[in-house]
Scaffold this motif. Structure first.
Motif, mmCIF file in Angstrom:
data_model
loop_
_atom_site.group_PDB
_atom_site.id
_atom_site.type_symbol
_atom_site.label_atom_id
_atom_site.label_comp_id
_atom_site.label_asym_id
_atom_site.label_seq_id
_atom_site.Cartn_x
_atom_site.Cartn_y
_atom_site.Cartn_z
ATOM 1 N N LEU A 15 0.809 -1.225 0.000
ATOM 2 C CA LEU A 15 0.000 0.000 0.000
ATOM 3 C C LEU A 15 0.842 1.276 0.000
ATOM 4 O O LEU A 15 0.281 2.373 0.043
ATOM 5 C CB LEU A 15 -0.920 0.023 1.239
ATOM 6 N N ASP A 58 2.359 3.198 -2.016
ATOM 7 C CA ASP A 58 2.065 4.304 -2.942
ATOM 8 C C ASP A 58 0.666 4.882 -2.740
ATOM 9 O O ASP A 58 0.288 5.841 -3.403
ATOM 10 C CB ASP A 58 2.253 3.851 -4.402
ATOM 11 N N ARG A 59 -0.105 4.323 -1.827
ATOM 12 C CA ARG A 59 -1.447 4.844 -1.560
ATOM 13 C C ARG A 59 -1.501 5.656 -0.253
ATOM 14 O O ARG A 59 -2.547 6.160 0.128
ATOM 15 C CB ARG A 59 -2.470 3.701 -1.495
ATOM 16 N N PRO A 79 -5.168 11.838 -1.540
ATOM 17 C CA PRO A 79 -5.458 11.008 -2.704
ATOM 18 C C PRO A 79 -6.972 10.807 -2.872
ATOM 19 O O PRO A 79 -7.724 11.029 -1.912
ATOM 20 C CB PRO A 79 -4.757 9.678 -2.370
ATOM 21 N N TRP A 136 -8.859 8.337 -2.853
ATOM 22 C CA TRP A 136 -9.584 7.423 -1.956
ATOM 23 C C TRP A 136 -9.937 8.065 -0.613
ATOM 24 O O TRP A 136 -10.764 7.535 0.118
ATOM 25 C CB TRP A 136 -8.803 6.111 -1.772
ATOM 26 N N LEU A 178 -9.736 2.400 -0.602
ATOM 27 C CA LEU A 178 -8.291 2.174 -0.480
ATOM 28 C C LEU A 178 -7.875 0.873 -1.143
ATOM 29 O O LEU A 178 -6.857 0.814 -1.845
ATOM 30 C CB LEU A 178 -7.896 2.152 1.010
ATOM 31 N N LYS A 201 -8.558 -1.232 -6.470
ATOM 32 C CA LYS A 201 -7.829 -0.411 -7.445
ATOM 33 C C LYS A 201 -8.838 0.268 -8.373
ATOM 34 O O LYS A 201 -9.808 -0.336 -8.801
ATOM 35 C CB LYS A 201 -6.867 -1.291 -8.247
#
Ligand SMILES: C=CC1=C(C)c2cc3[nH]c(cc4nc(cc5[nH]c(cc1n2)c(C)c5CCC(=O)O)C(CCC(=O)O)=C4C)c(C)c3C=C
Ligand SMILES: [Fe+2]
Length: 418
Positions: free
Chosen positions: A151, A153-154, A261, A263, A413, A416
Motif C-alpha cells: 500500500l 504508494d497509496r 489522494p 480514496w 483504499l 484499485k
C-alpha cells in the motif's frame, strides 16, 4: 455487498445445521422473553427502533465525526497479524456487515443463541435487550498499515507520523496502531460490545494493540447542548465546530477532492492523544490560578473580562500563556480542528494518584495544518503543561463513509480504480 451476499460469504450456523437447530432457537427465544426481543436477529423490538436512537451508518462521511457526540467511548487501536491481503479485505467486509447491524441495534450475524450448540454464537450477547444507543463506529488507518499489503504508494501525504513534542512522555504500549475503531454510544456496554465483537471477528487477522474507555464527553458538536465539563471542572468544547456548520466542516475537517489522494475524498484525519492530568496538583491550585490557566472562568466558562460563555474572547485580556489564548485560531493563522474527546480514569498509578485525564480526539483535513502546528505552540508555551502530560499518541487516516449496503470499510483504499 448485499445482505444475501454477506450470508453467502459468511454462512450462518443456522444454514449449516438446517432445521435441526430451529427447536433450540425457539426454546431460547421463549426463555429469553421480552429482553431477547430488543436485540436479536432482524426482529428488533419496535419500541427500541423508535426510541433507541440508531444513527445512520451509511453516508458520504463516516458517522462519529460530525454527528452529535454520545456520552461514552470505547476506542481501540489494532495491529495487523496477517500478510494475506485477501483475508484482511474479507475481514474489513465482515467488520462492515457487523458494524451495519450493531449500529442499527441488531446482533452480529445470527445472534447470541439459537445456533449450533457445538459452535460459539456469532454474537457475544452482552448487548441483548439494549437499544442502539446512538452507537457509531468509525474506522481509521494508521501510517504503519501502508508498509503492509503493497500500500506504500497509496499512503496520503497528509498522513505523517507525529513529531515528538516537548514534554511528551509517550508510553509505547498506548501509542500507534495499524488501524483503529472509535465506538461511541450513550451506553458503555453497547460500545464495549461493539469493539469486542469486531476484535473477535478479526481474530487471527488483527489484534488489539491498546484501547481506551472514555466517559463524560468533553466536547460537543451540538452548539445548543449544555457544554460538558472536563475533569479539571471547566466547560470544554465551547468553541468547537458544530455538526451543522457544513461550510466550516468542508474547510477544516473533510478531505476535499483537490487534497488527494482520491480514496480519501470525504474522509478526515484523526489525532488521538492520551493526556494524563495531574489531578492532585490541580486540585491544590487556587481558583485564580485555574482560571488564569484557561483564560476562562470556572462557573460560566466566560472568557476573561466577559460575562457569558459564548461571548467573543478578547485574547489580549488573558495571560500570554493561557490555554485558550494560545489555542485560539486568531493566534494560529486560523487553524481550526474538530475536538471530540472524552474523560478517562483508569484506576491509580501505584503512588496514590488517579490515572485520569483527557482522551483527546481531534479531526481535521490535514494534520500538518491542524494538530501539529497547534500542539507545537501549546507544548512550548501553555500554562496548562504544568498540570498535564501526553502519554499516548496515534494518528489515522479516516476514509469516507460507507455509501450503501453494497459498500464496505476501506473499499476506496483496497479496490484499485475505486
Ligand atoms: C492541540 C490541541 C489541543 C490540545 C492538546 C488541548 C488539550 C486540552 N484542552 C483542555 C481544555 C480546554 N481547551 C479549551 C479550548 C481549546 N483547546 C484547543 C486545543 C487543544 N486543547 C482549542 C483549539 C480550543 C478552542 C480555542 C478557542 O477557539 O477559543 C477550553 C476552553 C473551552 C473551549 O472552547 O472548548 C478548555 C477548558 C484540556 C484540559 C486539555 C488537556 C488535558
Ligand atoms: Fe484545549
Amino acid at each position: 455487498m448485499t445482505e444475501t451476499q454477506e450470508t453467502r460469504a459468511n454462512p450462518s450456523r443456522r444454514a449449516l445445521i438446517g432445521w435441526g437447530g430451529a427447536g433450540l432457537a425457539l426454546g431460547a427465544a421463549a426463555a429469553g422473553g421480552a429482553v431477547a426481543m430488543a436485540r436479536t436477529g432482524d426482529d428488533m423490538d419496535p419500541a427500541a427502533a423508535e426510541t433507541g436512537g440508531a444513527v445512520e451508518f451509511h453516508g458520504v462521511h463516516q458517522a462519529g465525526i460530525a454527528t452529535p457526540v454520545q456520552d461514552r467511548l470505547h476506542f481501540a487501536a489494532f495491529d495487523v497479524k496477517t500478510d494475506d491481503r485477501e483475508a484482511f479485505v474479507q475481514m474489513l467486509k465482515d467488520w462492515t456487515a457487523a458494524a451495519r447491524r450493531m449500529t442499527a441495534g441488531k446482533t452480529v450475524g445470527e445472534g447470541a443463541y439459537g445456533g449450533l450448540a457445538e459452535a460459539p454464537p456469532d454474537d457475544t450477547g452482552e448487548a441483548l435487550g439494549l437499544k442502539p444507543s446512538r452507537l457509531t463506529l468509525t474506522i481509521g488507518f494508521g501510517p504503519s498499515l501502508f508498509d503492509k499489503f503493497d500500500l506504500a504508494d497509496r499512503r496520503p501525504e497528509a498522513l505523517v507520523d507525529l513529531p515528538k513534542f516537548p514534554g511528551d512522555n509517550l508510553d509505547r504500549s498506548r501509542t500507534g496502531g495499524d488501524l483503529c475503531v472509535q465506538a461511541c454510544s450513550d451506553d458503555p456496554q453497547v460500545a464495549v460490545h461493539a469493539i469486542r465483537n469486531l476484535a473477535r471477528i478479526g481474530f487471527g487477522k488483527v489484534a488489539i494493540r491498546w484501547s481506551q474507555l472514555g466517559f463524560g464527553k468533553t466536547s460537543s458538536t451540538t452548539p445548543d447542548a449544555q457544554t460538558p465539563r472536563n475533569l479539571m471542572g471547566f466547560k470544554d468544547g465551547t468553541r468547537n465546530i458544530a455538526g451543522t456548520e457544513t461550510d466550516r466542516l468542508d474547510k477544516f475537517v473533510w478531505v476535499g477532492e483537490e487534497d488527494g489522494p482520491d480514496w480519501m475524498t470525504g474522509g478526515s484525519y484523526l489525532v488521538a492523544r492520551r493526556i494524563r492530568m495531574n489531578i492532585e496538583t490541580w486540585d491544590r491550585a487556587s481558583l485564580q490560578e485555574q482560571e488564569d490557566v484557561f483564560g476562562r472562568d470556572k462557573r460560566e466558562g466566560a472568557p476573561v473580562g466577559k460575562a457569558k460563555e459564548h461571548d467573543e474572547p478578547f485574547l489580549k485580556a488573558m495571560k500570554p500563556d493561557a490555554h485558550v489564548r494560545l489555542a485560539h485560531p486568531d493566534s494560529n493563522n486560523g487553524i481550526t480542528i474538530l475536538r471530540r474527546g472524552y474523560s478517562f480514569t483508569d484506576g491509580t498509578d501505584g503512588l496514590g494518584r488517579l490515572d485520569a485525564g483527557l482522551f483527546f480526539l481531534a479531526y481535521q483535513r490535514d494534520v500538518r495544518k491542524g494538530f501539529i502546528p497547534l500542539q507545537r505552540r501549546l507544548a512550548a508555551h501553555d500554562a496548562l503543561n504544568e498540570y498535564i502530560q501526553h502519554v499516548g499518541s496515534a494518528v489515522f487516516a479516516v476514509p469516507p463513509g460507507v455509501r450503501d449496503s453494497g459498500d464496505w470499510w476501506g473499499r476506496t483504499l483496497f479496490s484499485k480504480g475505486a
